[in-house]
Each structure stands twice: as structure tokens, then as C-alpha cells.
Design a protein around this motif. Structure first.
Motif, PDB file in Angstrom:
ATOM      1  N   ASP A 386       0.932  -1.246   0.131  1.00 47.80           N
ATOM      2  CA  ASP A 386       0.073   0.084  -0.003  1.00 47.80           C
ATOM      3  C   ASP A 386       0.722   1.152   0.169  1.00 47.80           C
ATOM      4  O   ASP A 386       0.614   2.334  -0.629  1.00 47.80           O
ATOM      5  CB  ASP A 386      -0.914  -0.153   1.123  1.00 47.80           C
ATOM      6  CG  ASP A 386      -0.285  -0.329   2.526  1.00 47.80           C
ATOM      7  OD1 ASP A 386       0.818  -0.589   2.588  1.00 47.80           O
ATOM      8  OD2 ASP A 386      -1.089  -0.362   3.474  1.00 47.80           O
ATOM      9  N   GLY A 389       2.772   1.496  -3.359  1.00 47.87           N
ATOM     10  CA  GLY A 389       2.181   2.145  -4.377  1.00 47.87           C
ATOM     11  C   GLY A 389       1.987   3.599  -4.242  1.00 47.87           C
ATOM     12  O   GLY A 389       2.046   4.325  -5.439  1.00 47.87           O
ATOM     13  N   ARG A 390       1.647   4.226  -3.302  1.00 49.07           N
ATOM     14  CA  ARG A 390       1.496   5.498  -3.145  1.00 49.07           C
ATOM     15  C   ARG A 390       2.829   6.389  -3.231  1.00 49.07           C
ATOM     16  O   ARG A 390       2.838   7.180  -4.042  1.00 49.07           O
ATOM     17  CB  ARG A 390       1.063   5.954  -1.493  1.00 49.07           C
ATOM     18  CG  ARG A 390       0.754   7.227  -1.452  1.00 49.07           C
ATOM     19  CD  ARG A 390       0.259   7.609   0.210  1.00 49.07           C
ATOM     20  NE  ARG A 390      -1.062   6.973   0.202  1.00 49.07           N
ATOM     21  CZ  ARG A 390      -1.832   7.145   1.132  1.00 49.07           C
ATOM     22  NH1 ARG A 390      -1.555   8.271   2.325  1.00 49.07           N
ATOM     23  NH2 ARG A 390      -3.322   6.681   1.062  1.00 49.07           N
ATOM     24  N   ARG A 392       5.219   5.564  -5.304  1.00 46.88           N
ATOM     25  CA  ARG A 392       5.577   5.511  -6.722  1.00 46.88           C
ATOM     26  C   ARG A 392       4.736   6.439  -7.464  1.00 46.88           C
ATOM     27  O   ARG A 392       5.138   7.158  -8.352  1.00 46.88           O
ATOM     28  CB  ARG A 392       5.094   4.141  -7.334  1.00 46.88           C
ATOM     29  CG  ARG A 392       5.765   2.886  -7.051  1.00 46.88           C
ATOM     30  CD  ARG A 392       5.295   1.766  -8.032  1.00 46.88           C
ATOM     31  NE  ARG A 392       5.752   1.899  -9.268  1.00 46.88           N
ATOM     32  CZ  ARG A 392       5.543   1.062 -10.333  1.00 46.88           C
ATOM     33  NH1 ARG A 392       4.714  -0.022 -10.009  1.00 46.88           N
ATOM     34  NH2 ARG A 392       5.786   1.214 -11.508  1.00 46.88           N
ATOM     35  N   SER A 393       3.428   6.662  -7.178  1.00 47.24           N
ATOM     36  CA  SER A 393       2.630   7.551  -7.783  1.00 47.24           C
ATOM     37  C   SER A 393       3.129   8.939  -7.316  1.00 47.24           C
ATOM     38  O   SER A 393       3.292  10.001  -8.345  1.00 47.24           O
ATOM     39  CB  SER A 393       1.121   7.693  -6.952  1.00 47.24           C
ATOM     40  OG  SER A 393       0.162   8.451  -7.655  1.00 47.24           O
ATOM     41  N   VAL A 394       3.555   9.260  -6.164  1.00 48.99           N
ATOM     42  CA  VAL A 394       4.010  10.700  -5.667  1.00 48.99           C
ATOM     43  C   VAL A 394       5.393  10.954  -6.561  1.00 48.99           C
ATOM     44  O   VAL A 394       5.632  12.042  -6.816  1.00 48.99           O
ATOM     45  CB  VAL A 394       4.144  10.749  -4.292  1.00 48.99           C
ATOM     46  CG1 VAL A 394       4.903  12.061  -3.781  1.00 48.99           C
ATOM     47  CG2 VAL A 394       2.808  10.652  -3.272  1.00 48.99           C
ATOM     48  N   ALA A 396       6.533   9.862  -9.545  1.00 51.94           N
ATOM     49  CA  ALA A 396       6.298   9.999 -10.720  1.00 51.94           C
ATOM     50  C   ALA A 396       5.870  11.600 -10.647  1.00 51.94           C
ATOM     51  O   ALA A 396       6.168  12.318 -11.687  1.00 51.94           O
ATOM     52  CB  ALA A 396       5.227   9.146 -11.359  1.00 51.94           C
ATOM     53  N   ALA A 397       4.964  12.239 -10.093  1.00 47.15           N
ATOM     54  CA  ALA A 397       4.607  13.591 -10.141  1.00 47.15           C
ATOM     55  C   ALA A 397       5.843  14.594  -9.580  1.00 47.15           C
ATOM     56  O   ALA A 397       5.889  15.554 -10.176  1.00 47.15           O
ATOM     57  CB  ALA A 397       3.248  13.971  -9.332  1.00 47.15           C
ATOM     58  N   SER A 398       6.436  14.087  -8.798  1.00 44.15           N
ATOM     59  CA  SER A 398       7.753  14.953  -8.133  1.00 44.15           C
ATOM     60  C   SER A 398       8.756  14.959  -9.019  1.00 44.15           C
ATOM     61  O   SER A 398       9.783  15.857  -8.790  1.00 44.15           O
ATOM     62  CB  SER A 398       8.145  14.379  -6.909  1.00 44.15           C
ATOM     63  OG  SER A 398       8.965  13.502  -6.769  1.00 44.15           O
ATOM     64  N   TRP A 403      11.965   2.841  -8.586  1.00 43.69           N
ATOM     65  CA  TRP A 403      11.796   1.533  -9.035  1.00 43.69           C
ATOM     66  C   TRP A 403      11.205   0.407  -7.911  1.00 43.69           C
ATOM     67  O   TRP A 403      12.283   0.204  -7.049  1.00 43.69           O
ATOM     68  CB  TRP A 403      12.561   1.076  -9.898  1.00 43.69           C
ATOM     69  CG  TRP A 403      12.071  -0.002 -10.870  1.00 43.69           C
ATOM     70  CD1 TRP A 403      12.314  -1.282 -10.979  1.00 43.69           C
ATOM     71  CD2 TRP A 403      10.977   0.361 -12.120  1.00 43.69           C
ATOM     72  NE1 TRP A 403      11.629  -2.072 -12.009  1.00 43.69           N
ATOM     73  CE2 TRP A 403      10.740  -1.087 -12.671  1.00 43.69           C
ATOM     74  CE3 TRP A 403      10.490   1.276 -12.488  1.00 43.69           C
ATOM     75  CZ2 TRP A 403      10.099  -1.176 -13.738  1.00 43.69           C
ATOM     76  CZ3 TRP A 403       9.609   1.220 -13.747  1.00 43.69           C
ATOM     77  CH2 TRP A 403       9.355  -0.115 -14.389  1.00 43.69           C
ATOM     78  N   ASP A 483       6.048  16.088  -1.126  1.00 39.04           N
ATOM     79  CA  ASP A 483       4.795  15.846  -1.898  1.00 39.04           C
ATOM     80  C   ASP A 483       4.003  14.796  -1.220  1.00 39.04           C
ATOM     81  O   ASP A 483       2.709  14.945  -1.121  1.00 39.04           O
ATOM     82  CB  ASP A 483       5.160  15.443  -3.489  1.00 39.04           C
ATOM     83  CG  ASP A 483       5.317  16.683  -4.268  1.00 39.04           C
ATOM     84  OD1 ASP A 483       5.563  17.895  -3.711  1.00 39.04           O
ATOM     85  OD2 ASP A 483       5.835  16.495  -5.666  1.00 39.04           O
ATOM     86  N   LEU A 484       4.795  13.660  -0.630  1.00 35.19           N
ATOM     87  CA  LEU A 484       4.057  12.821  -0.192  1.00 35.19           C
ATOM     88  C   LEU A 484       3.318  13.220   0.986  1.00 35.19           C
ATOM     89  O   LEU A 484       2.009  12.987   1.374  1.00 35.19           O
ATOM     90  CB  LEU A 484       4.779  11.697   0.407  1.00 35.19           C
ATOM     91  CG  LEU A 484       4.315  10.592   1.169  1.00 35.19           C
ATOM     92  CD1 LEU A 484       3.528   9.537   0.310  1.00 35.19           C
ATOM     93  CD2 LEU A 484       5.627   9.771   1.757  1.00 35.19           C
TER      94      LEU A 484
END
Length: 492
Positions: A386, A389-390, A392-394, A396-398, A403, A483-484
Motif C-alpha cells: 500500500d 504504491g502511493r 510510486r505515484s508521488v 512520478a509527479a515529483s 523503481w 509531496d507525499l
């Protein structure tokens, strides 16, 4: 400390008194964008400029009148997101040192669907991070003639707020870079702890610093054991950010803080010791990120745990085969003194777990194996699904690449010791990064979501600079953590 780049301001258009205009050029709209910037397509072609990402071309003003133009490649129009704009602004910040008044128009060329505020913030960050220099130890610092930087993002409150966010985040990154770039002899554990206390006083963070006496009372045997060979004493730092009415829980951050790493009696080569002042990059990232939480209005309580040590050789240094007792009583046979980071992190993870956080994220320049696997630009990400996954998403945006990596169960028995509860390395040659992650997992409280970022590659760059990323200390992890935490929602 590095000389600080000029802070950008906003305007609705390029000011009349401008010496350099920075414009973006999209590869699939090359001629149109060049013409809009006042650059001859024929000149660009002759110079080999194609609009690809990271490419740039400086064009003198026609007839010597007006502003010079620096065009920066953005790649295909559909790919121009905030990360691409940040990198382009970084390239411009690194190149534009000979002009006094600079106007940056990059944010205007974001792809459809890219938020204007995010684009402006990214350009702000990129400019500052690209213009960053660490010149504290130079007798002749690198000079920049830049006196003013204007972003043509408008004068609305939203635009000004986006610039302010960008300035804050970039400040956290440059703080981390300053710490990482200091030579090991110039920033020993006690000095680093003092720097962190000063940061806390400036940014409203609570800071507690434990000395060896206090660490012994707490049972931090990993930190104390690694520090045995050093003349300079270790420190254990706890940082707290607690906004009023924090309603989104509690996140713990753990950062590896080895201010210099010789490898101990498992001695590194001379070549292997180069850059080992960067072995506190995880701690620096935590400090940099937490320093900006108040400015960004992060809505979650955050605790930082930073074990600070030198890993040196001396009469009392731990020997191969010695056994250390980690906080909580777990015993560890040390079969490689150069696998010291996991020993100090074990203590910190136990302390963090005891605080009962909703999640723990640790950052560490932990293994050379992760660089062999992923290169210098990408961090390895391990942990519970969980939280992984979070992140990874953050990430990508930052714009900070991670990986996901496995922790195969069949590697865990390799950490079983013949004489203690665990050994600090496995008996095999392979899987060094997953084995290190498996070791750390042993010290995370049951049921607590946890993520481990092995940042050995991207925290310290030996290749050429690119985008907003300089050579040597990069401050990797600050943007990701910020960002997280700013967008933190409880895990379900």
C-alpha cells in the motif's frame, strides 16, 4: 554554504528591460516555436538544435539590440508536463550566468491538461536548482551575473503562491545538497546535529539531540557499535513537525546519517571512499523535507529519526564477527563492517516503531548493488504494497525516479546467524539490496506500513549534470517526501 540563486518573481509579460529570454521549444513544433522566440530555424539547424529534451541553444540578439534568447528543448508537445518543465528550467538556470536580467517563458508551453500552478512551481524549482552552486570551499567562487529572474506566469495570487511553493521546495533541496556536499571532516556528527538544531529553530521544528550517554540508556547498540572506531562521537536526532489540528495521522521518517564511511575494518578501496561524505544523504533528505513542511502547510504530524555516525577504523572499532545488541534486544553478528548503515537504521526503526506511527519511510544510501541494478538516476523502493504504491505515484509527479524492488522470501534465511539472532549480511554474493531491505524489515513494528528507499544512486551523481540535477549532492528525496506529506491521506 552555497551562494543562493536569485529568487524568481512573476509578471504578465517579458519586462522591457531584459537581457535574456528563456523560451521552450517543442520538437514537433520546432519552426513555429523558434519563430515565436525570434530564433532563425536555419541557425538552429546549423547548430544541431532539434528541440529534444535537455538540448539548448543561445542566440545573440539581432544587431546587438534587445535581449539574447536561450531556447531549451522540451521534446514532443504531448510530453511537456511539470517534470519536463522543471528539467528545462534547470538547464536554463545552469547555462544563464552571463546575463543580468532574465525572463523565463517556459510555463506557457505546458501540454494541455497540465495545471498552471504546477507548471509555474516546477519552473521555479528548476531555475533555482539548476542555478545552484556549492562554492564554500573555493577561493574563487563561480560567479553569476544574474540579478533578476522574471517568470511570465502572470501576477495573480495563484501565480505568486505557486512561485512561493517552488521557492520553499527548492530551499529544502538546496539545504540537503549543502549538507551532502560538505566534506566529511567539515561536518562530523556533532556538527551536523548542530546544523539540524539551527534548521529547526528557523523552521519551527522541535529538535532533540541524544549524546552517547543518552543513547546507551536507550539501548541504541547499533549506532554505538558503528561509532566505536571514530574519534568523533555519534548523535541521535529526533525531529518533530506538529501542525495545529493535524488530522491526517502521524508519519515517521528515518534517514541514514553516516557522515563519512571508510568501511571500518572491512575497508573500502581508496576509490570506493570517494564521495563517502554523501553517506548521510538519507538524513539530509529528511532534514530538507521537514524544513519546508510548515511553509507548505502539510496537514500531518511528522517525526524524523536520524542516527548520525562516522564509520572509521580505530583501536575500539567493531571487528568482523562481533555481536551488537540493537534496541529491543535483537542481537546481530557483524560479518561486514561496511554494511553499517543497516545497523544504525535498525535502532532508528525500532525507535520510530515505538512511537506508533501510521507509516514509516526510511531513506538510505545503503547498497552499491542498487546502483548496479538501476543506475545513478533511480532509487530502489521496497516495502509494503500500500505504501509502495502511493510513493510510486508521488515520485512520478515529483520527478524523482523510483523503481519497486522485490524482497524474495528465499533470501531471508541467509540472514540467520550461527551465534546471534541475525547477521548483517547474507552468506551469498547476490541480491545485496533485497537482503538489506529484508534485514531492515526485521526492525519495523508489526503491522506498520513501511517503505525503504535505497537512494545510493541518485543522492550523489558522478556523471554530467542534467536538467535540474547537478553533479555530486542532489538532494534526492526532498521533493518526493514533501509531496507525499503535503498530500498525505491515511492508508486504508
Amino acid at each position: 554554504m552555497a551562494a543562493r540563486p536569485v529568487t524568481p518573481t512573476t509578471a504578465g509579460k517579458v519586462p522591457a528591460r531584459t537581457d535574456l529570454v528563456v523560451a521552450g521549444v517543442r520538437a514537433d513544433r520546432l519552426d513555429d516555436d523558434l519563430a515565436a522566440a525570434g530564433v532563425s530555424p536555419a541557425f538552429a539547424e546549423a547548430s544541431g538544435f532539434t528541440g529534444k529534451a535537455d538540448g539548448s541553444l543561445l542566440t545573440p540578439a539581432a544587431s546587438g539590440a534587445g535581449a539574447d534568447v536561450l531556447v531549451v528543448g522540451l521534446g514532443p508537445a504531448a510530453d511537456v508536463d511539470a517534470n519536463r518543465l522543471r528539467a528545462a528550467a534547470g538547464t536554463a538556470g545552469r547555462r544563464a550566468t552571463r546575463h543580468g536580467r532574465v525572463a523565463v517563458t517556459l510555463a506557457e508551453q505546458a501540454a494541455d491538461g497540465v495545471d498552471a500552478g504546477a507548471a509555474t512551481q516546477a519552473v521555479t524549482e528548476g531555475w533555482i536548482l539548476g542555478a545552484y552552486r556549492f562554492d564554500e570551499h573555493r577561493t574563487s567562487p563561480t560567479e553569476s551575473k544574474v540579478t533578476a529572474v522574471t517568470l511570465t506566469a502572470g501576477t495573480t495570487k495563484a501565480a505568486k503562491d505557486a512561485v512561493a511553493r517552488g521557492v520553499a521546495v527548492a530551499g529544502g533541496v538546496t539545504l540537503a545538497r549543502d549538507l551532502v556536499n560538505q566534506p566529511g571532516g567539515s561536518l562530523v556528527p556533532a556538527q551536523l546535529a548542530d546544523r539540524i538544531k539551527a534548521v529547526g529553530a528557523e523552521t519551527g521544528l522541535k529538535v532533540r539531540v541524544d549524546t552517547p550517554t543518552q543513547m546507551r540508556r536507550k539501548g541504541l547498540g547499533g549506532v554505538l557499535g558503528v561509532a566505536q572506531g571514530a574519534t568523533n562521537e555519534p548523535r541521535f536526532v529526533e525531529l518533530t513537525y506538529e501542525p495545529k489540528g493535524a488530522a491526517r495521522g502521524h508519519v515517521a521518517l528515518v534517514g541514514k546519517g553516516v557522515t563519512f564511511d571508510t568501511g571500518g575494518y572491512s575497508l573500502k578501496t581508496a576509490e570506493g571512499m570517494k564521495g563517502m561524505n554523501s553517506d548521510m544523504g538519507g538524513a539530509a533528505a529528511v532534514v530538507g523535507a521537514m524544513s519546508v513542511l510548515a511553509a507548505l502547510g502539510a496537514p500531518v504530524r511528522v517525526s524524523g529519526y536520524l542516527p548520525l555516525v562516522e564509520n572509521m577504523i580505530g583501536p575500539d572499532a567493531i571487528r568482523v564477527g562481533d555481536v551488537l545488541t540493537i534496541k529491543g534486544g535483537t542481537t546481530v553478528e557483524v560479518l561486514n563492517t561496511d554494511a553499517e548503515g543497516r545497523l544504525i537504521l535498525a535502532d532508528a526503526l525500532r525507535v520510530a516503531s515505538a512511537a506508533g506511527p501510521d507509516a514509516i519511510v526510511d531513506l538510505a544510501t545503503l547498497t552499491g548493488a542498487i546502483i548496479a541494478a538501476l543506475g545513478q538516476r533511480t532509487a530502489g523502493l521496497f516495502g509494503t504494497d500500500d505504501l509502495v504504491g502511493r510513493i510510486r505515484s508521488v515520485a512520478a509527479a515529483s520527478g524523482e525516479a523510483v523503481w519497486p524492488m522485490p524482497m524474495p522470501a528465499h533470501l531471508r534465511p541467509g540472514l540467520d546467524s550461527d551465534i546471534a539472532d541475525l547477521r548483517n549480511i547474507s552468506g551469498g554474493r547476490y541480491g545485496g539490496s533485497p537482503v538489506a531491505a529484508l534485514f531492515l524489515r526485521e526492525f519495523v513494528g508489526e503491522g506498520i506500513p513501511w517503505a525503504h528507499l535505497d537512494i545510493a544512486g541518485p543522492a550523489w551523481i558522478t556523471e554530467a549534470p542534467y536538467g535540474e540535477v547537478p553533479k555530486l549532492g542532489t538532494g534526492f528525496g526532498v521533493r518526493l517526501l514533501a509531496d507525499l506529506l503535503v498530500g498525505w491521506e491515511p492508508l486504508t
